[in-house]
Design a protein around this motif. Sequence first.
Motif, PDB file in Angstrom:
ATOM      1  N   GLY A   1       0.813  -1.210   0.000  1.00 31.11           N
ATOM      2  CA  GLY A   1       0.000   0.000   0.000  1.00 31.11           C
ATOM      3  C   GLY A   1       0.847   1.261   0.000  1.00 31.11           C
ATOM      4  N   ILE A   2       1.942   1.241   0.765  1.00 30.18           N
ATOM      5  CA  ILE A   2       2.865   2.390   0.780  1.00 30.18           C
ATOM      6  C   ILE A   2       3.506   2.569  -0.593  1.00 30.18           C
ATOM      7  N   LEU A   3       3.863   1.449  -1.224  1.00 29.32           N
ATOM      8  CA  LEU A   3       4.468   1.523  -2.556  1.00 29.32           C
ATOM      9  C   LEU A   3       3.495   2.112  -3.570  1.00 29.32           C
ATOM     10  N   ASP A   4       2.197   1.837  -3.386  1.00 25.63           N
ATOM     11  CA  ASP A   4       1.206   2.432  -4.289  1.00 25.63           C
ATOM     12  C   ASP A   4       1.254   3.951  -4.240  1.00 25.63           C
ATOM     13  N   LYS A   5       1.475   4.472  -3.038  1.00 30.35           N
ATOM     14  CA  LYS A   5       1.545   5.929  -2.890  1.00 30.35           C
ATOM     15  C   LYS A   5       2.834   6.491  -3.491  1.00 30.35           C
ATOM     16  N   LEU A   6       3.926   5.740  -3.378  1.00 29.30           N
ATOM     17  CA  LEU A   6       5.224   6.209  -3.867  1.00 29.30           C
ATOM     18  C   LEU A   6       5.383   6.026  -5.368  1.00 29.30           C
ATOM     19  N   SER A   7       4.593   5.097  -5.951  1.00 28.03           N
ATOM     20  CA  SER A   7       4.603   4.826  -7.397  1.00 28.03           C
ATOM     21  C   SER A   7       5.987   4.489  -7.946  1.00 28.03           C
ATOM     22  N   PRO A   8       6.680   3.477  -7.400  1.00 33.91           N
ATOM     23  CA  PRO A   8       7.969   3.072  -7.979  1.00 33.91           C
ATOM     24  C   PRO A   8       7.735   2.305  -9.279  1.00 33.91           C
ATOM     25  N   SER A   9       8.807   2.056 -10.006  1.00 31.47           N
ATOM     26  CA  SER A   9       8.697   1.232 -11.209  1.00 31.47           C
ATOM     27  C   SER A   9       8.385  -0.211 -10.818  1.00 31.47           C
ATOM     28  N   ASP A  10       7.948  -1.008 -11.791  1.00 30.88           N
ATOM     29  CA  ASP A  10       7.631  -2.409 -11.518  1.00 30.88           C
ATOM     30  C   ASP A  10       8.838  -3.148 -10.949  1.00 30.88           C
TER      31      ASP A  10
ATOM     32  N   ILE B   1      11.731  -4.442  -3.786  1.00 28.55           N
ATOM     33  CA  ILE B   1      11.394  -4.079  -2.404  1.00 28.55           C
ATOM     34  C   ILE B   1      10.587  -5.184  -1.738  1.00 28.55           C
ATOM     35  N   LEU B   2       9.613  -5.751  -2.452  1.00 32.32           N
ATOM     36  CA  LEU B   2       8.803  -6.829  -1.881  1.00 32.32           C
ATOM     37  C   LEU B   2       9.660  -8.068  -1.623  1.00 32.32           C
ATOM     38  N   CYS B   3      10.578  -8.379  -2.543  1.00 28.52           N
ATOM     39  CA  CYS B   3      11.501  -9.504  -2.328  1.00 28.52           C
ATOM     40  C   CYS B   3      12.358  -9.265  -1.092  1.00 28.52           C
ATOM     41  N   PHE B   4      12.833  -8.035  -0.931  1.00 27.27           N
ATOM     42  CA  PHE B   4      13.676  -7.693   0.211  1.00 27.27           C
ATOM     43  C   PHE B   4      12.908  -7.872   1.521  1.00 27.27           C
ATOM     44  N   ILE B   5      11.679  -7.346   1.575  1.00 19.60           N
ATOM     45  CA  ILE B   5      10.864  -7.467   2.787  1.00 19.60           C
ATOM     46  C   ILE B   5      10.589  -8.934   3.089  1.00 19.60           C
ATOM     47  N   TYR B   6      10.244  -9.690   2.055  1.00 26.69           N
ATOM     48  CA  TYR B   6       9.948 -11.114   2.236  1.00 26.69           C
ATOM     49  C   TYR B   6      11.178 -11.854   2.738  1.00 26.69           C
ATOM     50  N   GLY B   7      12.340 -11.580   2.148  1.00 26.04           N
ATOM     51  CA  GLY B   7      13.558 -12.263   2.567  1.00 26.04           C
ATOM     52  C   GLY B   7      13.964 -11.904   3.984  1.00 26.04           C
ATOM     53  N   ILE B   8      13.781 -10.629   4.376  1.00 21.30           N
ATOM     54  CA  ILE B   8      14.160 -10.180   5.710  1.00 21.30           C
ATOM     55  C   ILE B   8      13.318 -10.863   6.786  1.00 21.30           C
ATOM     56  N   PHE B   9      12.037 -11.097   6.475  1.00 18.32           N
ATOM     57  CA  PHE B   9      11.143 -11.649   7.494  1.00 18.32           C
ATOM     58  C   PHE B   9      10.878 -13.145   7.319  1.00 18.32           C
ATOM     59  N   GLY B  10      11.444 -13.779   6.299  1.00 20.08           N
ATOM     60  CA  GLY B  10      11.120 -15.180   6.050  1.00 20.08           C
ATOM     61  C   GLY B  10      12.252 -16.162   6.308  1.00 20.08           C
ATOM     62  N   TRP B  11      13.340 -15.700   6.956  1.00 22.72           N
ATOM     63  CA  TRP B  11      14.531 -16.539   7.103  1.00 22.72           C
ATOM     64  C   TRP B  11      14.490 -17.459   8.314  1.00 22.72           C
ATOM     65  N   THR B  12      13.525 -17.261   9.219  1.00 25.57           N
ATOM     66  CA  THR B  12      13.589 -17.924  10.527  1.00 25.57           C
ATOM     67  C   THR B  12      13.494 -19.442  10.438  1.00 25.57           C
ATOM     68  N   GLY B  13      12.711 -19.949   9.481  1.00 25.60           N
ATOM     69  CA  GLY B  13      12.589 -21.403   9.349  1.00 25.60           C
ATOM     70  C   GLY B  13      13.913 -22.063   9.007  1.00 25.60           C
ATOM     71  N   PHE B  14      14.625 -21.490   8.031  1.00 24.27           N
ATOM     72  CA  PHE B  14      15.940 -22.018   7.671  1.00 24.27           C
ATOM     73  C   PHE B  14      16.915 -21.885   8.837  1.00 24.27           C
ATOM     74  N   ALA B  15      16.886 -20.735   9.513  1.00 20.05           N
ATOM     75  CA  ALA B  15      17.834 -20.506  10.605  1.00 20.05           C
ATOM     76  C   ALA B  15      17.639 -21.529  11.726  1.00 20.05           C
ATOM     77  N   ARG B  16      16.394 -21.787  12.095  1.00 19.73           N
ATOM     78  CA  ARG B  16      16.127 -22.737  13.188  1.00 19.73           C
ATOM     79  C   ARG B  16      16.536 -24.156  12.801  1.00 19.73           C
ATOM     80  N   LEU B  17      16.248 -24.536  11.550  1.00 16.21           N
ATOM     81  CA  LEU B  17      16.624 -25.877  11.106  1.00 16.21           C
ATOM     82  C   LEU B  17      18.138 -26.040  11.111  1.00 16.21           C
ATOM     83  N   ILE B  18      18.846 -25.071  10.542  1.00 16.60           N
ATOM     84  CA  ILE B  18      20.307 -25.159  10.462  1.00 16.60           C
ATOM     85  C   ILE B  18      20.917 -25.149  11.858  1.00 16.60           C
ATOM     86  N   ARG B  19      20.413 -24.282  12.730  1.00 18.34           N
ATOM     87  CA  ARG B  19      20.919 -24.238  14.102  1.00 18.34           C
ATOM     88  C   ARG B  19      20.745 -25.587  14.786  1.00 18.34           C
ATOM     89  N   GLY B  20      19.552 -26.176  14.665  1.00 16.43           N
ATOM     90  CA  GLY B  20      19.304 -27.465  15.304  1.00 16.43           C
ATOM     91  C   GLY B  20      20.201 -28.570  14.779  1.00 16.43           C
TER      92      GLY B  20
END
Length: 285
Positions: free
Chosen positions: A135-144, A150-169
């Motif tokens: 929704g914020i990006l809609d207001k800023l109107s970036p290129s496709d 940006i969406l890939c970055f946000i997803y990657g930043i918040f989606g790493w925990t499953g891999f981290a926990r498995l590797i740690r264990g």
Amino acid sequence: MINGNKKGIKKIITGIIIFALVALFVIIVPLFGNIKSTDYFLTEDGTSRLVYGSPSAEHFFGTDAHGRDIFFRLAWGGRATLLFTFSVVAAEFIIGCLIGAWAGFSGGIADRILMRIADIFNCIPFLPLLMVTAGILDKLSPSDFQRVVILCFIYGIFGWTGFARLIRGEILNVKSKEFVSAAKASGISGCRIVFRHILPVIFPQLAALIPFNFASVMLTESALGFLGLGIRYPSPSWGNMLDGMRNLFVIQNYPFAYLPAAALIFSTACAFWLIGEGAKDKLNG
């Protein structure tokens, strides 16, 4: 054990075949067709766009609400959806590997801090966060391209925990083994021990998790596209090609406008699921 291995191999082969067919479709069709994803077609009298044209020899899956060929948009949209999916999973995997390896091999206070950070990230409602970001990006109107990055970055930043926990264990399980002790005694650095000696041992467990992440990310991207928050029209993705399902009239009268995209999303998600389940069965067998 033998039956488990056989079932696992069958599932993996089936999943690979399904995904290979989808991949061939999205790779080959744009190469041999001269129709771009944004091209539109006119009615026979040339006075208006061919809106929701029925499937025909010229347009295999018909045309959409803007007179664009659905067959070719599926291929171009598949490229966008799969590229987004692979990019996000790669980011999750890299971040998860680094943090999980650091936590598992270091132990102590570093382990506790990193795992508490992972707990915090797990508490954040992920899909609403993506929706707010979109929704914020809609207001800023970036290129496709900028929007997808940006969406890939946000997803990657918040989606790493499953891999981290498995590797740690897994690292906690193997770091007391003799080959790790021998590597430490030889004076090899901790980083090299983790990436040269431990990760290859635990990679089969990681390989079983990766396909499930592919399916999850792809379905989330499709949901965002369906809601109009992912890749934006006229650029195609499988998710935004489902937008006709938000209109009851389209659902009842033009099923060809959304069923092909839904079928490809379902088939690809099933392919990833079969590969992941097969890998699990093979490990447990």
